[in-house]
Scaffold this active site. Structure first.
Site, PDB file in Angstrom:
ATOM      1  N   GLY A  15       0.836  -1.197   0.000  1.00 37.74           N
ATOM      2  CA  GLY A  15       0.000   0.000   0.000  1.00 37.74           C
ATOM      3  C   GLY A  15       0.868   1.243   0.000  1.00 37.74           C
ATOM      4  O   GLY A  15       1.886   1.280   0.681  1.00 37.74           O
ATOM      5  N   ARG A  76       0.980  -5.092  -5.609  1.00 38.72           N
ATOM      6  CA  ARG A  76       1.196  -6.357  -4.911  1.00 38.72           C
ATOM      7  C   ARG A  76       1.559  -7.379  -5.978  1.00 38.72           C
ATOM      8  O   ARG A  76       0.935  -7.431  -7.031  1.00 38.72           O
ATOM      9  CB  ARG A  76      -0.047  -6.776  -4.124  1.00 38.72           C
ATOM     10  CG  ARG A  76      -0.204  -5.925  -2.869  1.00 38.72           C
ATOM     11  CD  ARG A  76      -1.356  -6.334  -1.988  1.00 38.72           C
ATOM     12  NE  ARG A  76      -1.356  -5.516  -0.786  1.00 38.72           N
ATOM     13  CZ  ARG A  76      -1.845  -4.276  -0.707  1.00 38.72           C
ATOM     14  NH1 ARG A  76      -2.414  -3.738  -1.751  1.00 38.72           N
ATOM     15  NH2 ARG A  76      -1.773  -3.595   0.418  1.00 38.72           N
ATOM     16  N   ASP A 107       5.176  -4.967   5.932  1.00 33.97           N
ATOM     17  CA  ASP A 107       5.684  -6.298   6.279  1.00 33.97           C
ATOM     18  C   ASP A 107       5.593  -7.294   5.122  1.00 33.97           C
ATOM     19  O   ASP A 107       6.459  -8.167   5.005  1.00 33.97           O
ATOM     20  CB  ASP A 107       5.050  -6.833   7.564  1.00 33.97           C
ATOM     21  CG  ASP A 107       3.546  -6.774   7.541  1.00 33.97           C
ATOM     22  OD1 ASP A 107       2.981  -6.523   6.455  1.00 33.97           O
ATOM     23  OD2 ASP A 107       2.929  -6.997   8.589  1.00 33.97           O
ATOM     24  N   THR A 130       4.270   2.782   5.530  1.00 33.66           N
ATOM     25  CA  THR A 130       2.866   2.370   5.646  1.00 33.66           C
ATOM     26  C   THR A 130       2.185   3.328   6.616  1.00 33.66           C
ATOM     27  O   THR A 130       2.812   3.792   7.568  1.00 33.66           O
ATOM     28  CB  THR A 130       2.713   0.922   6.158  1.00 33.66           C
ATOM     29  OG1 THR A 130       1.382   0.761   6.661  1.00 33.66           O
ATOM     30  CG2 THR A 130       3.674   0.606   7.286  1.00 33.66           C
ATOM     31  N   ASP A 132      -0.024   2.493   8.630  1.00 35.74           N
ATOM     32  CA  ASP A 132      -0.579   1.744   9.760  1.00 35.74           C
ATOM     33  C   ASP A 132       0.296   1.751  11.005  1.00 35.74           C
ATOM     34  O   ASP A 132      -0.165   1.409  12.094  1.00 35.74           O
ATOM     35  CB  ASP A 132      -0.847   0.291   9.330  1.00 35.74           C
ATOM     36  CG  ASP A 132      -1.850   0.203   8.199  1.00 35.74           C
ATOM     37  OD1 ASP A 132      -2.719   1.084   8.113  1.00 35.74           O
ATOM     38  OD2 ASP A 132      -1.764  -0.741   7.393  1.00 35.74           O
ATOM     39  N   ASP A 134       2.554  -0.295  11.870  1.00 39.41           N
ATOM     40  CA  ASP A 134       2.479  -1.647  12.441  1.00 39.41           C
ATOM     41  C   ASP A 134       3.754  -2.465  12.208  1.00 39.41           C
ATOM     42  O   ASP A 134       3.698  -3.683  12.130  1.00 39.41           O
ATOM     43  CB  ASP A 134       1.258  -2.377  11.871  1.00 39.41           C
ATOM     44  CG  ASP A 134       1.314  -2.528  10.357  1.00 39.41           C
ATOM     45  OD1 ASP A 134       2.216  -1.933   9.730  1.00 39.41           O
ATOM     46  OD2 ASP A 134       0.468  -3.241   9.804  1.00 39.41           O
ATOM     47  N   ARG A 176      -5.397  -1.686   9.710  1.00 36.10           N
ATOM     48  CA  ARG A 176      -5.332  -3.156   9.703  1.00 36.10           C
ATOM     49  C   ARG A 176      -5.462  -3.692  11.135  1.00 36.10           C
ATOM     50  O   ARG A 176      -6.446  -3.376  11.802  1.00 36.10           O
ATOM     51  CB  ARG A 176      -4.052  -3.631   9.022  1.00 36.10           C
ATOM     52  CG  ARG A 176      -4.069  -3.263   7.519  1.00 36.10           C
ATOM     53  CD  ARG A 176      -3.125  -4.133   6.735  1.00 36.10           C
ATOM     54  NE  ARG A 176      -1.795  -4.126   7.354  1.00 36.10           N
ATOM     55  CZ  ARG A 176      -0.790  -4.897   6.987  1.00 36.10           C
ATOM     56  NH1 ARG A 176      -0.956  -5.764   5.995  1.00 36.10           N
ATOM     57  NH2 ARG A 176       0.375  -4.830   7.569  1.00 36.10           N
TER      58      ARG A 176
END
Lengths: 328, 328, 328, 328
Positions: A15, A76, A107, A130, A132, A134, A176
């Protein structure tokens, strides 16, 4: 004996996030600083397989530091999950005399890079990009700060209309499985409640809390819901449940969606991306491999890629307390 | 034996900064959480002398988290520099049965608080609120992140017109004696050169650098100048000097001025302000005094006020290198 | 017999303004729609003399509608003021088989175009692109609406800090000899007073008005000053005069400067630019020459270039009354 | 003989829109200018029934011109649809010695006002406040311009991520049965297709158009869908249909939702609201009744309320052509 690095490729994968362009720019200019060639790879790991390369010099990356998205595009890649795909990628890199790779992504990207490095012993440095936040081993990921501002500005707008009508708004945000965006943007937006995957509030406690808010004199409410939260996952169902149990409110749902991924990056994200981009090239030149560049306590650090893949740091419980107190 | 704290006053003093309202809100609601009364003081330390107080409950601070400035207003107080003024302030606090004070501001505010505490042994906790990020003992001050975004957005606009005309812009930014705003916003805005008080570039090196930029193919340039920089202090003189020595450019000057102090706070500043506000009241309740709440490595810390007054941490030299490389 | 138009050139000239890119995009795509070739001219009228041309197709102008400035760059051309320069320009246009020109700019640009047309009978259509809104024959110029929003957002920020400190701010805005930006942005920003070139307020009436504001309970004030205003022209002198005559205020000056020329265009400016760009090519295809495309009462109109050069419509006196009443 | 008006009430009703506060402010200050009292009514027409009144002076409306929403709050009133409710409202107005009413809202509000005026011969002037721009007799409604900018900024962000991934985004925007927001924001955002209720494109023509876009070399696409459009109404079904018929795209849906109703008003909306607010009070003082103040060709006009209720002006077909051409 190790060959000196003379040509570095850079790609963005997974993303997209605001600041990726700033990171590419820093990689390109740091290559120029070290007098090594730089090559851009279009469409992430898939571009390695398709040999979709372009030479990049310092002027190729002008006027992009303030642009959201990634001019190298992202994708992707299913092909890169296959041994055959990765072999083709390796062959392309060798044919283009590329000695090392900087991969900007999350990741999924890093997992692909780790396998590729194991198979071909090809020098790769990852940069966490990202919204996120994360990724383990770094305090911030590129794009996270911008996404927080985007969410907070959106909720400021929603609050204007919520206040004007005594309404309850459920606002779904991205992240997410990580509640970082929801928790921080929720505090920043002055949300009454914040639903995050790391903490199971339970529907009944939510209802009880909203009732207390009402009794405390609040005429409108914002509930920020992380997309990964258990009860938040079915946000329309949650809205129905609240309507049934809290008839005094008119309940509305807004899913912020992909506006959270775009926009001009914040100053923090531009500086972070610049620092990580420079540090990534520096690390390759110093012989580092199979690692990610992170930021920890305000300083660039080199994190083994296995560490980065270990899953996210825990959420800060003190921050949940701050959320609880400041929404009284 | 120490008396338990039952009433806490909060004020904002010195130059205002975005996020001060969010900090007040957190103080007020954390008082409510601890079941102690809260009182707002208008116009900073001067308001103590004038007994300009107002009771504040959780609903008093609704819908202010997103507002720039400070609804308690701020002021610089000459009276508070006098013993007589401070005695009046102490008398007013006692009469209003106020047991402790949270003071949001910069080093001028903290100096006043330190003297006041020494004279009257009155419990005070400071919160660093200034866009300049020039307080020792904290990684960030409230308002700094917002000011960075304001500066970067302004320079993005200037760059549109600079690019369209092959112009050189000198952009003066705030920061008093600290180059933090200039250095970080300069990197974020993709400035060609950054003049900060902590580093003496020298006019001739600046000219040489701009010449190199031109030769490297740059058609326009932004130079960010900190208001505290030696050669930048006379920005119009600098513009003249550049015009004389670099005739190929049209040189323009923009002084960003007070737009840097206002605006809706960024998410980071709102969260920081919320955390510091909660931590300040917590600290008072735990018996801490004569201290500032800072943020260090992402965690709230209690810093003795003498530490906070020791003058700013050094500028990060690695960041200057990042600026140099990413502007190649 | 008139030759059919088969190739159209487009350029931007004079000061840049947000929306110029959107206008270029519309010209290029409307050429494609009419199946005629399109050529971009770099650096305005000077680019005609230097034959600095580039072919433009529909994909050449992707992702620029939201970008401030002009990717064709702009310049002021001394050479074009000479007969010799214009002859060279004409020769270049003929050699490149260009049949007509769309010129986006202000009155300086249109004056040049008018002379060029008279000398060489070369078909030109002008599009009004300037933030100043000072072109006759059109209700709006491209970039004006964006500049208004930029000014209002800047003053919103200044007001945060003005309110926090009981200060008086003098804010200088652009507009050359037209008060449109000052008057509209002044109303929009809730300014207490607005100084425009079209109306001579006089220093003493300004002081009297500010005194009344103070007596009416206003604790801070914003005065918007047009750069073309007689007393505003010396804004620092004005600040001194106010300080001497209104000691209760702290007076600050902010010159907004070039941030007003840049930034992502507003929706209005993007739509206006799209409409005028399409209408300009349509007009050339219909045989119109020596004209400007304007917007009048919400509809595109064709205005003889001599009309456009007649100087600006009067300022709306009713709007001054609205400013006076809403600042009570 | 008509009684002179000595007290005017103001309310906001229906969906809120940015600029309503600026309109209230102008009404209040124009009452002060005419030396008549002003009263605010909370929660729209319902507030008339509940006698939820507050006196408003010039200082009551300070610092609200830049705030979205409405500080008088808004509501939809079922009670006001009943004769009994309206009788109570009338009684309350008389008891509070209110002589006239300014009602800011949309067609629902105006319908209520018209009936009320017919029943009680009570002087009312309407001001069009809705983001939808769906009121007859006025070129613009308050909030519409701000909503356009909000939508365009959101789609700019979505385009960053669309471009990075070669995606097709369906973006649903507000507007009820009017396509004004979709059409103008669609042009402004550079959308490939725009679906509006006033024009039935048909699914197959949409698919054909998107195929042409792809063949023309576009790698990503934005389709703006008005909430009132026939095929757009089921936006998820539309997304499925596109996926089945255009497999080369990844299709995503974003419903912008209530962010479109909030936010700081644009300069245009603030000036429009100020003008209409002043004109409404002027009109009442001049003896006008049962009318709406609109803006037509840049001037304030008085429109009989029956005209305003006649339904929206047709969409501008030339604008659809501009959309078609500029998206080539």
């Amino acid at each position: 004996m190790k060959q000196p690095i003379q040509k570095i490729a850079v790609l963005t994968s997974g993303g997209d996030s605001p600041g990726m362009n700033a990171a590419i720019r820093a990689v390109v200019r740091c290559c120029f600083y070290h007098k090594v060639d730089c090559v851009g790879v279009y469409r992430g790991l898939q571009g390695l397989i398709d040999a979709d390369f372009t030479p990049l010099g310092p002027r190729s990356v002008k006027n992009i530091i303030n642009q959201g998205g990634t001019f190298l595009k992202s994708a992707r890649s299913e092909d890169f999950r296959t041994k055959q795909g990765r072999e083709k990628a390796y062959k392309n890199l060798k044919e283009a005399t590329i000695d090392a790779l900087v991969a900007i992504g999350g990741d999924g990207t890093f997992t692909g890079c780790k396998i590729f490095n194991e198979e071909f012993n090809f020098p790769i440095i990852g940069i966490p990009g990202t919204i996120d936040n994360d990724i383990n081993g770094t305090d911030y990921t590129i794009g996270y700060d911008t996404a927080l501002n985007t969410v907070v500005e959106a909720i400021d707008k929603i609050r204007d209309t919520a206040n004007s009508h005594n309404r309850l708004f459920l606002v779904e945000v991205m992240g997410r499985n990580a509640g970082d965006i929801a928790l921080n943007a929720g505090i920043g937006a002055g949300a009454e409640e914040i639903l995050i995957p790391e903490e199971d509030l339970g529907k009944d406690r939510l209802i009880a809390s909203l009732k207390r808010s009402k009794e405390a004199g609040k005429s409108s409410s914002i509930v920020v819901v992380s997309e990964g939260d258990q009860i938040g996952k079915n946000i329309l169902g949650l809205a129905e449940y609240i309507k049934e149990n809290l008839q005094e409110y008119e309940v509305k749902v807004t899913v912020l969606g992909h506006i959270q991924r775009g926009g001009a990056p914040s100053c923090y994200d531009r500086v972070l991306a610049s620092r990580l981009g420079v540090a990534a090239v520096d690390a390759l030149m110093e012989g580092k491999r199979d690692a990610m560049i992170g930021i920890r306590h305000g300083k660039e650090i080199v994190v083994p890629i296995v560490e980065a893949l270990k899953g996210k740091n825990e959420i800060d419980l003190k921050l949940i307390r701050v959320a609880d107190i400041t929404s009284l």
